[in-house]
Design a protein around this motif. Structure first.
Motif, short mmCIF file in Angstrom:
data_model
loop_
_atom_site.label_atom_id
_atom_site.label_comp_id
_atom_site.label_asym_id
_atom_site.label_seq_id
_atom_site.Cartn_x
_atom_site.Cartn_y
_atom_site.Cartn_z
N SER A 62 35.32 -52.89 -15.43
CA SER A 62 35.36 -51.62 -14.70
C SER A 62 35.79 -51.82 -13.26
N GLN B 215 39.25 -49.80 -10.99
CA GLN B 215 39.11 -48.99 -9.79
C GLN B 215 40.11 -49.44 -8.71
N TYR C 285 42.30 -43.40 -9.07
CA TYR C 285 41.88 -43.85 -10.39
C TYR C 285 42.76 -43.18 -11.44
N GLY C 286 43.38 -43.98 -12.28
CA GLY C 286 44.23 -43.47 -13.35
C GLY C 286 45.67 -43.21 -12.95
N VAL D 49 42.55 -46.22 -16.86
CA VAL D 49 41.25 -45.55 -17.00
C VAL D 49 40.52 -46.03 -18.25
N ASP D 50 39.19 -45.86 -18.24
CA ASP D 50 38.38 -46.30 -19.38
C ASP D 50 38.65 -45.44 -20.61
N THR E 159 37.58 -41.73 -20.69
CA THR E 159 38.49 -40.84 -19.95
C THR E 159 39.76 -40.62 -20.76
N GLN E 160 40.27 -41.67 -21.40
CA GLN E 160 41.47 -41.52 -22.22
C GLN E 160 41.24 -40.56 -23.38
N GLU F 219 39.72 -37.86 -23.51
CA GLU F 219 39.87 -36.46 -23.13
C GLU F 219 41.24 -35.92 -23.55
#
Length: 171
Positions: A6, A10, A20-21, A158-159, A162-163, A165
């Protein structure tokens, strides 16, 4: 998710390296890659046309644009490197990626200097063309390592939550 992983997702500084992302480094690398590949196209074209000067001059300036773009990408990429935990496979891969990219950038900077000071009649020399080809081969290897950092190790990606979504159905 392990803490080390993680941490590498970041940004060190969202203002400098992208939020982020949305990391800036992958966006910036398109400039030198595109410029340097196009310089090879111009070099090859200059060997085919009757008046090679305009293509070889274009290749010279594409190489310069590529070097400047690489310096910008390297600055942001170095900041991303700082987010990768020390002693990990991701860090070792990033250090090799960075080292190869520095070699490529120096090779293209040298190629620019060689061309700018050679005073030719507009043709690209065989040595200059070979330096471009070898540099692009090393660039390909370094780029594959950069892809490994993002797609295998997930650096600045991104984790998975989050993906996910992006795959939720909204009926």
């Amino acid at each position: 998710m392990p803490t080390d992983m993680s941490q590498a997702k970041q940004p060190v500084s969202a203002m400098l390296t992208g939020p982020y992302g949305h990391p800036f480094h992958p966006m910036l690398v398109t400039v030198p890659i595109g410029a340097w590949v196009t310089s090879l196209v111009f070099d090859v074209g200059s060997c085919i046309v009757d008046d090679p000067a305009f293509l070889s001059r274009g290749a010279l300036w594409l190489i310069a644009v590529g070097v400047l773009g690489a310096l910008a990408a390297a600055t942001v990429g170095f900041l991303d490197l700082l987010s990768i935990p020390v002693g990990t496979a991701a860090q070792r891969t990033a250090l090799i990626h960075m080292s190869l990219m520095l070699v490529v950038t120096l090779a293209f900077a040298g190629n620019f200097w060689w061309r700018a000071t050679s005073g030719t009649d507009g043709t690209v020399g065989a040595g200059q063309l070979c330096l471009t080809v070898v540099s692009l081969i090393v660039l390909t290897v370094a780029g594959a390592l950069g892809g490994k950092l993002a797609y295998r190790y997930g650096v600045r990606v991104v984790d998975e939550a989050t993906q996910a979504e992006g795959f939720e159905r909204r009926d």
